[in-house]
Design a protein around this motif. Structure first.
Motif, short mmCIF file in Angstrom:
data_model
loop_
_atom_site.label_atom_id
_atom_site.label_comp_id
_atom_site.label_asym_id
_atom_site.label_seq_id
_atom_site.Cartn_x
_atom_site.Cartn_y
_atom_site.Cartn_z
N VAL A 1 -5.52 -1.90 4.50
CA VAL A 1 -5.98 -2.95 3.59
C VAL A 1 -5.80 -4.32 4.23
CG1 VAL A 1 -5.77 -3.94 1.28
CG2 VAL A 1 -5.30 -1.50 1.64
N LEU B 1 -11.30 -2.43 2.78
CA LEU B 1 -10.62 -1.14 2.82
C LEU B 1 -11.13 -0.37 4.02
CD1 LEU B 1 -10.96 -0.12 -0.96
CD2 LEU B 1 -9.04 -1.31 0.13
N ASN C 1 0.84 -1.19 0.00
CA ASN C 1 0.00 0.00 0.00
C ASN C 1 0.88 1.24 0.00
OD1 ASN C 1 -1.87 2.00 0.45
ND2 ASN C 1 -2.56 1.24 2.43
N ALA D 1 -3.78 6.09 -4.13
CA ALA D 1 -2.98 5.06 -3.47
C ALA D 1 -2.88 3.84 -4.39
CB ALA D 1 -3.62 4.65 -2.16
N PRO E 1 -0.49 4.06 3.34
CA PRO E 1 -1.09 3.37 4.49
C PRO E 1 -1.71 4.31 5.52
CG PRO E 1 1.31 3.36 4.63
CD PRO E 1 0.97 3.88 3.28
N LEU F 1 -2.35 -0.08 -4.68
CA LEU F 1 -2.43 -1.33 -3.92
C LEU F 1 -1.97 -2.47 -4.82
CD1 LEU F 1 -5.96 -0.91 -2.26
CD2 LEU F 1 -3.75 -0.01 -1.48
#
Length: 625
Positions: free
Chosen positions: A115, A399, A107, A411, A110, A413
């Motif tokens: 996550v 999430l 991530n 972001a 964060p 992921l």
């Protein structure tokens, strides 16, 4: 554990348990009996005990030996069941397809998004932008008026009153009409979210919500209503009875009739177009909506700030209340009311006297925070959520939104597969197998010196059967081969000449990297939580779990044999008790017989003394001595 019964007599008596001891006891008894004939004093109790112990000891030793052997057998079976249980656990941790689907999320932001993944998540990458967090409405009492001096201050002069709670979102739809020019007219209806108990009426058809509904769900309830069918024309429209059903009842219940003249199209995220069945048709009636309200009764005995808070909380209507101290010198206490997060959970709370009018100081019009939805974008798709915990945006992923992301920078992921957890489970299987195989050797080895379990099941065919079965679980072909992978040996498992299992980590890692799906098929059969009664092939691990379950079943040979030994021990204990009873009776008989003999000898010695005295007297007379 049963303790073998042992003699508690003297050391000399205990020695009689051996052949040499038995002979010595009999020799001593013979000498004692011989001495009785000469009239000498004898310890008849020692004699009786020696004879009884000489008869008891061999039988007692024999039974105690059987008890010890049976106890050893029970310990041996218990040890086997224990290590097989560990082996079953190790295979169980590998038998489900989800056991292999552990992902590691990477991530880039964060601080904004937390996550977590489940077994149903898949590898890949995603972008997430968070522009707004969901929040709750917070309203406070006594806006622009003094608060309360204490939690028990009197409110409304001690007279009962009520609180009226409504959802602040008006469910009334909006409508835009377009008159047809020698063509059908249209009326575009935009629905809003509804709360349980709210009603909406469109073109004569009324929907009462049976749960909280999104605008899109409300639109779906009204879509594709065709008033041109023969049945609808005959009935003057689509009647509620033709729409209502048990499945639909979870969401809402219709009443009235969607009258002829217009039919509805397909719902588009809460927007629905109604089209007239005739050209140049007039508009439909303006849609209406009503909000359901809840009443919270405040009794005369609860007309205090603390009583109001308790009444709101005990009503369980989706809002909570608490007393806060603002620090004001004279009237520091106010009531803070908090709703659930999400725009659809906005609320209004008002007080109402029995004769009408609002209660002084009990007004909740001041909002400290407004209810709102979280707004975010996942992989280019705009989304909203009433909560900051989102479980349905990415499959198998939760999430937890904690802050907005950097503006203009989503972001990133990245979900990659975690093979280290799989390798750890494989290592645990190797350890469990080797422990089981070692224990099978300990219990069956006649030279084993391992305490409790060693040499307890020497020559037992159950041991060899179990050893053969668990070896086959490792070396046998899978019932669900994956491509070129047909057995565990193809992913690095190997049993050496001494029976020790090991894994070639290079071969295993290669298989997991290049043939991951085939490894999963080989081991799990792509099954999930398969019942032990299922006849479907379930891979190496699944089949092993079934077989181990059978081995550990209460009706299995391991259990029944152990139970049989327990029964035998109970019988042996009874034999020992019976032996003690017989020996006690024998000792009593010996003591009685020897006492009688000793008495007779005593009488003979007394007569001997008397006669001797008489003869000595006579001799003295005749000899003048």
């Amino acid at each position: 554990m049963v303790t073998a019964t042992t003699s508690t007599t003297t050391a000399a008596t205990a020695a009689s348990g051996t052949p040499t001891g038995n002979a010595a006891a009999k020799s001593a008894a013979a000498k004692l009996i011989s001495s009785l004939g000469s009239g000498s004093g004898v310890d008849v109790n020692t004699l009786a005990n020696s004879l009884v112990e000489a008869e008891k000891a061999p039988r007692q030793t024999e039974i105690n030996t059987k008890v010890a052997k049976a106890e050893g057998g029970i310990s041996g079976y218990a040890a086997i069941k224990y290590v097989l249980g560990d082996l079953q656990t190790a295979f169980s941790n590998l038998k489900n397809q989800s056991s292999f689907n552990t992902l590691v999320p990477q991530n880039s932001q964060p601080s904004a998004i937390n996550v977590t993944t489940t077994a149903s998540a898949t590898t890949g990458s995603h972008t997430v932008s968070v522009t707004q967090l969901a929040q709750q409405q917070r309203s406070i009492s006594a806006d622009n008026v003094p608060g309360f001096a204490t939690p028990l201050s009197q409110v409304n002069d001690g007279a009962a009153f009520s609180l009226v709670l409504k959802n602040s979102v008006d469910p009334t739809p909006t409508k835009v009409f377009s008159l047809g020019n020698n063509a059908p007219s249209t009326s575009t209806v935009t629905f809003k979210a509804m709360n349980k108990g709210d009603t909406v009426t469109v073109n004569g058809l009324t929907l009462t919500a049976n749960k909280s509904l999104s605008a899109s769900e409300v639109g779906e309830m009204f879509d594709q209503l065709d008033t041109t069918t023969v049945a609808a024309v005959a009935a003057g429209g689509v009647d509620a009875s033709a729409i209502n059903s048990d499945a639909l009842g979870t969401y809402g219940t219709f009443s009235g009739k969607f009258v002829t003249g217009y039919s509805s199209s397909v719902n588009n995220n809460g927007v629905l177009t109604l089209t007239s069945t005739a050209n140049n048709a007039a508009d439909i009636a303006t849609p209406t909506g009503t909000q359901f309200s809840n009443t919270i009764a405040i009794g005369a005995d609860a007309t205090t700030p603390a009583g109001i808070v308790a009444a709101i909380n005990s009503a369980n209507l989706g809002v909570t209340a608490q007393l806060i101290n603002t620090g004001n010198i004279a009237t520091p206490y106010r009531i803070l009311v908090t709703g659930s997060s999400g725009a659809s959970n906005a609320f209004s709370l008002t007080s109402l006297k029995q004769g009408g009018g609002e209660v002084t100081g009990v007004s909740f019009g001041k909002k400290l925070q407004s209810a709102q939805d979280a707004t975010f974008n996942v992989d280019g798709m705009d989304m909203t959520s009433s909560k900051n915990t989102v479980t349905d945006a990415i499959a198998g992923t939760t999430l937890n939104l904690t802050a907005t992301t950097t503006p203009g920078v989503p972001a990133n992921l990245v979900f990659s597969r975690d093979t280290t957890s799989i390798t750890s489970k494989m290592d645990a299987l190797v350890t469990a197998y080797n422990d089981a195989n070692t224990m099978l050797g300990v219990v069956s080895d006649p030279k084993s010196t391992v305490e409790t379990y060693g040499a307890t099941l020497v020559g037992n065919n159950i041991v060899s059967t179990v050893r053969s079965q668990i070896r086959q679980m490792i070396t046998g072909n899978s019932t669900t081969p994956g491509g070129s992978l047909t057995a565990l040996r193809d992913i690095g498992f190997n049993i050496d000449q001494t029976g020790v299992l090991s894994i070639d980590k290079t071969k295993l890692d290669g298989a997991l990297q290049k043939n991951f799906d085939n490894v999963v098929t080989l081991v799990t059969g792509n099954r999930e939580n398969q019942s032990k009664f299922s006849v479907l092939p379930s891979g190496t691990a699944g089949e092993a779990v079934k077989k181990l379950t059978d081995l550990l079943d209460p009706s299995s040979a391991l259990t029944t044999q152990s139970s049989n030994l327990t029964t035998k021990i109970a019988d042996y204990k009874k034999q020992l008790a019976d032996l003690d009873t017989r020996m006690t009776a024998l000792l009593a008989r010996y003591n009685k017989q020897f006492a009688t003999m000793d008495s007779l000898v005593g009488q003979s010695k007394s007569l001997q003394t008397s006669l001797k005295s008489t003869f000595d007297g006579m001799m003295a007379t005749y000899t003048n001595k």
